[in-house]
Design a protein around this motif. Sequence first.
Motif, PDB file in Angstrom:
ATOM      1  N   ASN A 147       0.827  -1.207   0.000  1.00 52.72           N
ATOM      2  CA  ASN A 147       0.000   0.000   0.000  1.00 52.72           C
ATOM      3  C   ASN A 147       0.866   1.265   0.000  1.00 52.72           C
ATOM      4  N   ARG A 148       1.982   1.201  -0.699  1.00 54.04           N
ATOM      5  CA  ARG A 148       2.865   2.351  -0.859  1.00 54.04           C
ATOM      6  C   ARG A 148       3.338   2.441  -2.304  1.00 54.04           C
ATOM      7  N   PRO A 149       3.526   3.663  -2.815  1.00 51.54           N
ATOM      8  CA  PRO A 149       4.117   3.803  -4.146  1.00 51.54           C
ATOM      9  C   PRO A 149       5.575   3.364  -4.125  1.00 51.54           C
ATOM     10  N   LEU A 150       6.091   3.053  -5.296  1.00 56.18           N
ATOM     11  CA  LEU A 150       7.457   2.502  -5.371  1.00 56.18           C
ATOM     12  C   LEU A 150       8.526   3.494  -4.931  1.00 56.18           C
ATOM     13  N   ASP A 151       8.205   4.782  -4.940  1.00 57.24           N
ATOM     14  CA  ASP A 151       9.202   5.763  -4.506  1.00 57.24           C
ATOM     15  C   ASP A 151       9.020   6.193  -3.053  1.00 57.24           C
ATOM     16  N   ALA A 152       8.122   5.518  -2.324  1.00 57.86           N
ATOM     17  CA  ALA A 152       7.878   5.893  -0.923  1.00 57.86           C
ATOM     18  C   ALA A 152       9.057   5.482  -0.041  1.00 57.86           C
ATOM     19  N   PRO A 153       9.454   6.329   0.908  1.00 58.16           N
ATOM     20  CA  PRO A 153      10.567   5.974   1.793  1.00 58.16           C
ATOM     21  C   PRO A 153      10.277   4.779   2.694  1.00 58.16           C
ATOM     22  N   ASP A 154       8.983   4.494   2.929  1.00 56.09           N
ATOM     23  CA  ASP A 154       8.626   3.357   3.770  1.00 56.09           C
ATOM     24  C   ASP A 154       8.078   2.186   2.958  1.00 56.09           C
ATOM     25  N   LEU A 155       8.419   2.123   1.671  1.00 55.88           N
ATOM     26  CA  LEU A 155       8.057   0.954   0.869  1.00 55.88           C
ATOM     27  C   LEU A 155       8.674  -0.302   1.485  1.00 55.88           C
ATOM     28  N   ILE A 156       9.939  -0.233   1.829  1.00 58.46           N
ATOM     29  CA  ILE A 156      10.644  -1.295   2.560  1.00 58.46           C
ATOM     30  C   ILE A 156      11.313  -0.594   3.730  1.00 58.46           C
ATOM     31  N   SER A 157      10.641  -0.584   4.848  1.00 55.61           N
ATOM     32  CA  SER A 157      11.041   0.299   5.937  1.00 55.61           C
ATOM     33  C   SER A 157      12.106  -0.324   6.844  1.00 55.61           C
ATOM     34  N   PRO A 158      13.225   0.366   7.055  1.00 56.36           N
ATOM     35  CA  PRO A 158      14.233  -0.128   8.006  1.00 56.36           C
ATOM     36  C   PRO A 158      13.830   0.068   9.465  1.00 56.36           C
ATOM     37  N   VAL A 159      12.811   0.914   9.686  1.00 55.51           N
ATOM     38  CA  VAL A 159      12.252   1.118  11.027  1.00 55.51           C
ATOM     39  C   VAL A 159      10.737   1.121  10.886  1.00 55.51           C
ATOM     40  N   SER A 160      10.062   0.220  11.598  1.00 57.93           N
ATOM     41  CA  SER A 160       8.609   0.177  11.585  1.00 57.93           C
ATOM     42  C   SER A 160       8.103   0.624  12.946  1.00 57.93           C
ATOM     43  N   GLU A 161       7.324   1.711  12.955  1.00 55.14           N
ATOM     44  CA  GLU A 161       6.981   2.402  14.202  1.00 55.14           C
ATOM     45  C   GLU A 161       8.293   2.754  14.895  1.00 55.14           C
ATOM     46  N   THR A 162       8.646   2.085  16.000  1.00 52.91           N
ATOM     47  CA  THR A 162       9.924   2.368  16.663  1.00 52.91           C
ATOM     48  C   THR A 162      10.862   1.163  16.615  1.00 52.91           C
ATOM     49  N   THR A 163      10.501   0.140  15.854  1.00 49.29           N
ATOM     50  CA  THR A 163      11.264  -1.105  15.817  1.00 49.29           C
ATOM     51  C   THR A 163      12.204  -1.136  14.610  1.00 49.29           C
TER      52      THR A 163
END
Length: 277
Positions: free
Chosen positions: A89-105
């Motif tokens: 549910n993110r565009p391919l250029d979104a910074p959270d497409l593959i997120s290194p931090v999810s919420e605070t994790t």
Amino acid sequence: METARSAAEEAYEAVRVSNRNGASPYLLVCDHASNFIPACFGTLGLEDSELSRHIAWDPGALPVIRRMGEALDATLIESCVSRLVIDCNRPLDAPDLISPVSETTVVPGNENLTEAQRQERIALSWQPFHDTIEEVIAERLVKGMETRLVSVHSFTPVYKGVSRPWHIGIIHDEDDSLAAPMIDALKAVDGMTVGVNEPYSPADRVYFTLERHGRARGLACAMIEIRNDEIRDETGQCKWADLLAGIFAGLEPGTGTKASARLGKSHVAEKVNQKVV
């Protein structure tokens, strides 16, 4: 509840379509249905206990939307891979497409990915999910079927220390032809606290799937967010699925930015008098 480890024992699917030939005008989508992580990614460096949390999926959303689909004779499309691998549910250029931090994790397995690794994940999950939605919508339009696109998500009661009071949120952009009558019907439920573009709005990039497949075609669409403590067990899941299906069964989209509800009372009268706790 599905867990990443039990899901890993099943045959891998990127996307699943249920009731493809459903007669309902509603096409239901669950972007974050699963916390399954393909074995090649291990646990992305996380403890197994982290993979049952909201960071990995939307707990409770899939049972709700499946029951809704069955009640409405609607087609359902669900992503079968955790959003920790890639967020469909993110565009391919979104910074959270593959997120290194999810919420605070911190998610170690998502740090410092190469372009090749990024493309692998797109091909693994994101592309099949969106290609399937495209195919199903195209099939429906060729048949002349009215199509209203609705996605179902869940959200946490507390996010980064801030409590969220809404039982349910309805997310929409400038076209509220479907959202407005939904909101009116939900606000008629005794004890219901309804968020309008809360706890998220399209400005948070959460409306991508609906924008890509619905709004781009001029289809009526809306996003539903249910607080996940409301749907943590079967009782809550059934209550919310039945309430929403009852509303949808008698709902006609309005027109303009101040659309009004036109609801079939026989479908929803007993539903809207239920007390929400």
